[in-house]
Design a protein around this motif. Structure first.
Motif, PDB file in Angstrom:
ATOM      1  N   GLY B  54      37.226  45.975  -2.580  1.00  0.00           N
ATOM      2  CA  GLY B  54      36.965  45.446  -1.242  1.00  0.00           C
ATOM      3  C   GLY B  54      38.074  45.813  -0.271  1.00  0.00           C
ATOM      4  N   GLU B  55      39.325  45.661  -0.715  1.00  0.00           N
ATOM      5  CA  GLU B  55      40.441  45.998   0.177  1.00  0.00           C
ATOM      6  C   GLU B  55      40.459  47.499   0.475  1.00  0.00           C
ATOM      7  OE1 GLU B  55      41.760  43.740   1.808  1.00  0.00           O
ATOM      8  OE2 GLU B  55      40.933  42.199   0.474  1.00  0.00           O
ATOM      9  N   SER B  56      40.202  48.330  -0.560  1.00  0.00           N
ATOM     10  CA  SER B  56      40.189  49.789  -0.336  1.00  0.00           C
ATOM     11  C   SER B  56      39.207  50.151   0.763  1.00  0.00           C
ATOM     12  CB  SER B  56      39.739  50.569  -1.570  1.00  0.00           C
ATOM     13  OG  SER B  56      40.454  50.252  -2.691  1.00  0.00           O
ATOM     14  N   ILE B  57      38.005  49.588   0.652  1.00  0.00           N
ATOM     15  CA  ILE B  57      36.995  50.024   1.611  1.00  0.00           C
ATOM     16  C   ILE B  57      37.263  49.442   2.983  1.00  0.00           C
ATOM     17  CG2 ILE B  57      35.257  48.243   1.095  1.00  0.00           C
ATOM     18  CD1 ILE B  57      34.645  51.957   1.935  1.00  0.00           C
ATOM     19  N   ALA B  58      37.749  48.203   3.053  1.00  0.00           N
ATOM     20  CA  ALA B  58      38.031  47.617   4.368  1.00  0.00           C
ATOM     21  C   ALA B  58      39.117  48.422   5.068  1.00  0.00           C
ATOM     22  CB  ALA B  58      38.444  46.155   4.222  1.00  0.00           C
ATOM     23  N   SER B  59      40.156  48.827   4.314  1.00  0.00           N
ATOM     24  CA  SER B  59      41.236  49.563   4.987  1.00  0.00           C
ATOM     25  C   SER B  59      40.765  50.961   5.357  1.00  0.00           C
ATOM     26  CB  SER B  59      42.507  49.565   4.138  1.00  0.00           C
ATOM     27  OG  SER B  59      42.494  50.644   3.253  1.00  0.00           O
ATOM     28  N   ARG B  60      39.915  51.552   4.524  1.00  0.00           N
ATOM     29  CA  ARG B  60      39.362  52.861   4.864  1.00  0.00           C
ATOM     30  C   ARG B  60      38.533  52.781   6.153  1.00  0.00           C
ATOM     31  NH1 ARG B  60      37.872  57.595   1.711  1.00  0.00           N
ATOM     32  NH2 ARG B  60      37.111  59.062   3.254  1.00  0.00           N
ATOM     33  N   LEU B  61      37.725  51.746   6.265  1.00  0.00           N
ATOM     34  CA  LEU B  61      36.836  51.633   7.421  1.00  0.00           C
ATOM     35  C   LEU B  61      37.585  51.240   8.689  1.00  0.00           C
ATOM     36  CD1 LEU B  61      33.557  50.095   5.954  1.00  0.00           C
ATOM     37  CD2 LEU B  61      34.091  52.467   6.500  1.00  0.00           C
ATOM     38  N   ARG B  62      38.715  50.535   8.538  1.00  0.00           N
ATOM     39  CA  ARG B  62      39.511  50.224   9.723  1.00  0.00           C
ATOM     40  C   ARG B  62      40.045  51.489  10.371  1.00  0.00           C
ATOM     41  NH1 ARG B  62      41.156  45.472   7.131  1.00  0.00           N
ATOM     42  NH2 ARG B  62      42.774  46.581   5.979  1.00  0.00           N
ATOM     43  N   THR B  63      40.367  52.497   9.527  1.00  0.00           N
ATOM     44  CA  THR B  63      41.023  53.686  10.064  1.00  0.00           C
ATOM     45  C   THR B  63      40.090  54.874  10.230  1.00  0.00           C
ATOM     46  OG1 THR B  63      41.622  54.353   7.828  1.00  0.00           O
ATOM     47  CG2 THR B  63      43.238  53.043   9.036  1.00  0.00           C
ATOM     48  N   ASP B  64      38.936  54.866   9.587  1.00  0.00           N
ATOM     49  CA  ASP B  64      38.110  56.067   9.610  1.00  0.00           C
ATOM     50  C   ASP B  64      36.627  55.727   9.561  1.00  0.00           C
ATOM     51  OD1 ASP B  64      36.999  58.560   9.457  1.00  0.00           O
ATOM     52  OD2 ASP B  64      37.668  58.964   7.408  1.00  0.00           O
ATOM     53  N   ALA B  65      36.045  55.501  10.751  1.00  0.00           N
ATOM     54  CA  ALA B  65      34.626  55.138  10.832  1.00  0.00           C
ATOM     55  C   ALA B  65      33.749  56.258  10.294  1.00  0.00           C
ATOM     56  CB  ALA B  65      34.245  54.822  12.277  1.00  0.00           C
ATOM     57  N   ARG B  66      34.284  57.492  10.241  1.00  0.00           N
ATOM     58  CA  ARG B  66      33.471  58.605   9.767  1.00  0.00           C
ATOM     59  C   ARG B  66      33.101  58.487   8.296  1.00  0.00           C
ATOM     60  NH1 ARG B  66      33.181  62.841  13.723  1.00  0.00           N
ATOM     61  NH2 ARG B  66      34.181  61.822  15.461  1.00  0.00           N
ATOM     62  N   ALA B  67      33.769  57.603   7.594  1.00  0.00           N
ATOM     63  CA  ALA B  67      33.367  57.337   6.206  1.00  0.00           C
ATOM     64  C   ALA B  67      31.936  56.806   6.139  1.00  0.00           C
ATOM     65  CB  ALA B  67      34.320  56.335   5.564  1.00  0.00           C
ATOM     66  N   LEU B  68      31.369  56.390   7.277  1.00  0.00           N
ATOM     67  CA  LEU B  68      30.004  55.858   7.298  1.00  0.00           C
ATOM     68  C   LEU B  68      28.973  56.888   7.735  1.00  0.00           C
ATOM     69  CD1 LEU B  68      30.848  52.404   8.865  1.00  0.00           C
ATOM     70  CD2 LEU B  68      29.910  52.781   6.586  1.00  0.00           C
ATOM     71  N   GLN B  69      29.424  58.077   8.114  1.00  0.00           N
ATOM     72  CA  GLN B  69      28.553  59.102   8.696  1.00  0.00           C
ATOM     73  C   GLN B  69      27.878  59.945   7.608  1.00  0.00           C
ATOM     74  OE1 GLN B  69      26.588  60.096  10.984  1.00  0.00           O
ATOM     75  NE2 GLN B  69      28.044  60.501  12.662  1.00  0.00           N
ATOM     76  N   TYR B  70      26.804  60.656   7.991  1.00  0.00           N
ATOM     77  CA  TYR B  70      26.283  61.717   7.136  1.00  0.00           C
ATOM     78  C   TYR B  70      27.387  62.740   6.905  1.00  0.00           C
ATOM     79  CZ  TYR B  70      21.435  60.296   8.234  1.00  0.00           C
ATOM     80  OH  TYR B  70      20.254  59.613   8.373  1.00  0.00           O
ATOM     81  N   GLY B  71      27.465  63.271   5.721  1.00  0.00           N
ATOM     82  CA  GLY B  71      28.450  64.313   5.439  1.00  0.00           C
ATOM     83  C   GLY B  71      28.307  64.735   3.998  1.00  0.00           C
ATOM     84  N   PRO B  72      28.908  65.860   3.632  1.00  0.00           N
ATOM     85  CA  PRO B  72      28.757  66.316   2.253  1.00  0.00           C
ATOM     86  C   PRO B  72      29.403  65.324   1.285  1.00  0.00           C
ATOM     87  CG  PRO B  72      30.355  67.665   3.441  1.00  0.00           C
ATOM     88  CD  PRO B  72      29.751  66.742   4.439  1.00  0.00           C
ATOM     89  N   PRO B  73      28.885  65.246   0.056  1.00  0.00           N
ATOM     90  CA  PRO B  73      29.450  64.335  -0.948  1.00  0.00           C
ATOM     91  C   PRO B  73      30.959  64.524  -1.092  1.00  0.00           C
ATOM     92  CG  PRO B  73      27.416  65.287  -1.746  1.00  0.00           C
ATOM     93  CD  PRO B  73      27.725  65.981  -0.451  1.00  0.00           C
ATOM     94  N   ALA B  74      31.648  63.411  -1.272  1.00  0.00           N
ATOM     95  CA  ALA B  74      33.115  63.369  -1.263  1.00  0.00           C
ATOM     96  C   ALA B  74      33.734  64.438  -2.166  1.00  0.00           C
ATOM     97  CB  ALA B  74      33.563  61.976  -1.691  1.00  0.00           C
ATOM     98  N   SER B  75      34.406  65.431  -1.557  1.00  0.00           N
ATOM     99  CA  SER B  75      34.941  66.533  -2.357  1.00  0.00           C
ATOM    100  C   SER B  75      36.150  66.090  -3.173  1.00  0.00           C
ATOM    101  CB  SER B  75      35.292  67.723  -1.460  1.00  0.00           C
ATOM    102  OG  SER B  75      36.328  67.356  -0.585  1.00  0.00           O
ATOM    103  N   GLU B  76      36.912  65.114  -2.652  1.00  0.00           N
ATOM    104  CA  GLU B  76      38.062  64.646  -3.432  1.00  0.00           C
ATOM    105  C   GLU B  76      37.586  63.980  -4.721  1.00  0.00           C
ATOM    106  OE1 GLU B  76      36.859  63.249  -0.666  1.00  0.00           O
ATOM    107  OE2 GLU B  76      37.702  61.246  -0.288  1.00  0.00           O
ATOM    108  N   LEU B  77      36.394  63.395  -4.670  1.00  0.00           N
ATOM    109  CA  LEU B  77      35.857  62.740  -5.865  1.00  0.00           C
ATOM    110  C   LEU B  77      35.428  63.781  -6.906  1.00  0.00           C
ATOM    111  CD1 LEU B  77      35.318  60.024  -7.108  1.00  0.00           C
ATOM    112  CD2 LEU B  77      33.100  59.964  -5.965  1.00  0.00           C
ATOM    113  N   ARG B  78      34.873  64.894  -6.432  1.00  0.00           N
ATOM    114  CA  ARG B  78      34.502  65.955  -7.379  1.00  0.00           C
ATOM    115  C   ARG B  78      35.740  66.480  -8.091  1.00  0.00           C
ATOM    116  NH1 ARG B  78      31.063  70.233  -4.100  1.00  0.00           N
ATOM    117  NH2 ARG B  78      30.426  70.999  -6.148  1.00  0.00           N
ATOM    118  N   SER B  79      36.845  66.609  -7.367  1.00  0.00           N
ATOM    119  CA  SER B  79      38.082  67.065  -8.000  1.00  0.00           C
ATOM    120  C   SER B  79      38.578  66.048  -9.017  1.00  0.00           C
ATOM    121  CB  SER B  79      39.172  67.294  -6.946  1.00  0.00           C
ATOM    122  OG  SER B  79      38.746  68.263  -6.026  1.00  0.00           O
TER     123      SER B  79
END
Lengths: 409, 409
Positions: B54-79
């Motif tokens: 919960g804290e990870s996602i809240a802090s991510r969303l506070r700083t980067d609304a684009r995490a909610l946008q259409y976009g290619p699947p998370a490349s850092e996760l594939r790595s």
């Protein structure tokens, strides 16, 4: 079908129908930095209620770890959706609401439930390509019906096609904020289309992704409001909250709920997702109405900026639609312009992206060579005015150089 | 196929294969409150890193609304997934990792890519029913091969079946923490199975949902480590982080990535999801390793509690597996006991749930009438001991009353 150069497993023969579209290539090209993006139907990221969504989920997870567990899809969300449907003129019960991972999944599940391989589905000549993809994957062939820029789907042509037969197994329709045409159907046309579906026993899949985003008077009732047996309704929070939440819904007769559940279970397990929980928490906080009002006001400003810019930028004889809802306007240029070539020129010379009409042609339909789709959802009004002006300049320069006439004109 | 009593649209004829399983009914019955749940393979909710997620996602969303946008699947996760695969003995590149909405979606996508309607797929006689559902929806017929409680899939029988032909279009296998048998295959058997797949050109779908949850020595390498062309690997964060995140992956030859992308796009749009972002944020925080170590220790305690309880509770002649990984043990009762009847008796008289062996029978296979699957993942050790004891008491009472012998024994 064996992957190139591989000694490994062959793919099933139906996968030959799976093709990377020209659209995907264009989208890649237009995603470069420094390009003014009027191509994609992306919601405005600065309008995402990101902090509020983040706080909702963090507080939910602090108090209830079970929100992360396997469990049935959020029932409070089905109730909220049923209430929301009233604003679309639709009376339905939570038991008729099936939650999906976005409207695309709804489309894919319904296509698979209604289509046997080799069956025919019908869509307008210019339409959402994701529908074609979903139907191709279900093994359907595609038939088309023309559209009119005033009333949407051409009902006279549709009536003739149904009379001639054979009738399709389903018909795809967007009554509000049509993608790519930017049309909303008049009330009489909605009524007539729903009656035709019932009389001819052709189920309609109504894609209402943009129905909540209407900008002028109150929106007209959805097609589903005129027939609860023959119209399957697809809704989504991707445009009204955020795409990454992957939360949408189907409204369908109750007899379809159990097969939908089994098919979704086989596809990705039919369980409550974090996205559903986040939407439910946000809705429970009472903020959805204000948020939606804010979106409508902002997108109306952007639509107005675009319509003014289009009127200024393009030559006499240009026609374009006046969207009452959704993200798009459709522009038909006078004479014979190859908007595919215009796309590349605009991207290279003026750093602005749109989508050429042919990108939306249904299989077998005549591509709309001289048309283009402009999206006003993503950019702020000044960037919209700037971008549309650049497309106009590209067109002017190319015409002067004789560089964008269609080859077969 | 028309929904009962409806004048509305008919479903496609293939949907006759979509059936609500007896398992679903049993699961509903066992989900009542006050029941000790040893039936479902649910992860322990008190082990979810809920607050941290919960804290990870809240802090991510506070700083980067684009995490909610259409976009290619998370490349850092594939790595990260590619790095994680090294612990399963697998060398792969991020370009061979395809992110899915959980392992079930991976199964469904691969089934549809490899199967034409009417093709045959193969699985063990007792297996994960979600695989059957995915294959039925792809139009496959099912063939089976026996299992052995010491080495898993019976390789001699498999070799004979491949030699006899016709060969299936794919084979489903679980090398670690087999569901429902609780077996992990020995090293030699893994090697032999992978070699057989290559020699006979039968692709394997390796379901490794539990491979990271091994409890004794270091886990043996996954099947995929022995063959990168013929083994498709399915992984998931549902058991190691949380199911509602709906994040899993496929490791497949690079030639399959583009068709997988097109098929997923047609199914639910191939975009980054909030679940992927949450997993990526959690992983980036460096907490995954400690979390996984904590899970292994806790599930090992629960497994041990269950094995001790089983040894105490059941009569002489009972056989059960000693799981090195996963969530389950498989118990074969001596004589001819109808575990379906035992299930109902245990639920009513002793308020404890398990799943009877026949719930896992592949289509066409002989049901394991006298067997049952016990899950040790969800309950704390004392509840496990209590619950297993109650099943033992139910069996004893029923035997005394002559109430659970199989009818055909």
């Amino acid at each position: 079908v064996t992957p190139e150069g591989a000694f490994g497993p062959a793919m099933a023969s139906w996968t030959a129908a799976l093709r990377r579209s020209a659209m995907e290539d264009m989208l890649d090209a237009s995603a470069l930095p420094d390009i003014i993006p009027l191509a994609l139907g992306l919601p405005a990221p600065e309008m995402f209620p990101a902090a509020a969504l983040g706080e909702s989920i963090a507080s939910r997870l602090r108090t209830d770890a079970r929100a992360l567990q396997y469990g049935p899809p959020a029932s409070e969300l089905r109730s909220f959706v049923a209430a929301l449907m009233r604003r679309r003129g639709v009376a339905c019960r939570p038991e008729q609401v099936f939650l999906t991972a976005g409207a695309q999944q709804g489309m894919s599940l319904l296509a698979r439930l209604l289509i046997d391989p080799g069956d025919t589905a019908m869509m307008e000549e210019h339409g959402y390509t994701g529908f074609q993809q979903a139907l191709a994957a279900a093994g359907a062939r595609m038939a088309t019906v023309p559209s009119r820029l005033d009333t949407g789907i051409d009902l006279d042509a549709l009536e003739r096609a149904f009379a001639r037969g054979p009738r399709p197994k389903l018909l795809y329709a967007m009554a509000d904020g049509h993608n790519p045409l930017g049309i909303s159907m008049p009330l009489g046309a909605r009524r007539r289309l729903a009656a035709l579906a019932r009389a001819c026993r052709v189920p309609i899949i109504e894609d209402d992704a943009y129905g909540m985003l209407s900008y002028d008077d109150e929106p007209l009732p959805a097609l589903r409001s005129f027939d609860e047996d023959w119209v399957f309704y697809l809704g989504s929070f991707s445009k009204t909250l955020a795409p990454a939440l992957r939360t949408g819904w189907i409204v369908a007769p109750e007899a379809f709920m159990s097969p939908l559940g089994s098919l979704k279970e086989s596809s990705d397990i039919n369980t409550a997702t974090l996205g559903q929980r986040v939407v439910a928490s946000f809705v429970a906080s009472g903020r959805f109405d204000d948020h939606l009002a804010g979106l409508r006001a902002e997108y109306a400003r952007r639509r107005d900026a675009m319509l003014i810019a289009v009127a200024r930028a393009f030559p006499a004889g240009t026609r374009w639609t006046q969207p009452r809802a959704g993200f798009f306007t459709w522009v038909e240029l006078p004479g014979a312009v190859d908007t595919g070539r215009l796309f590349h020129a605009a991207l290279e010379q003026e750093k602005v992206a749109f989508l050429p009409g042919p990108a939306f042609a249904a299989e077998g339909a005549t591509p709309a060579r001289s048309a283009l789709r402009l999206s006003f959802s993503y950019c702020r009004p000044d960037a919209i005015a700037d971008g549309v002006g650049r497309i106009g300049r590209t067109l002017e320069a190319a015409r002067a150089a004789g560089a964008v006439e269609t080859r077969d004109a």
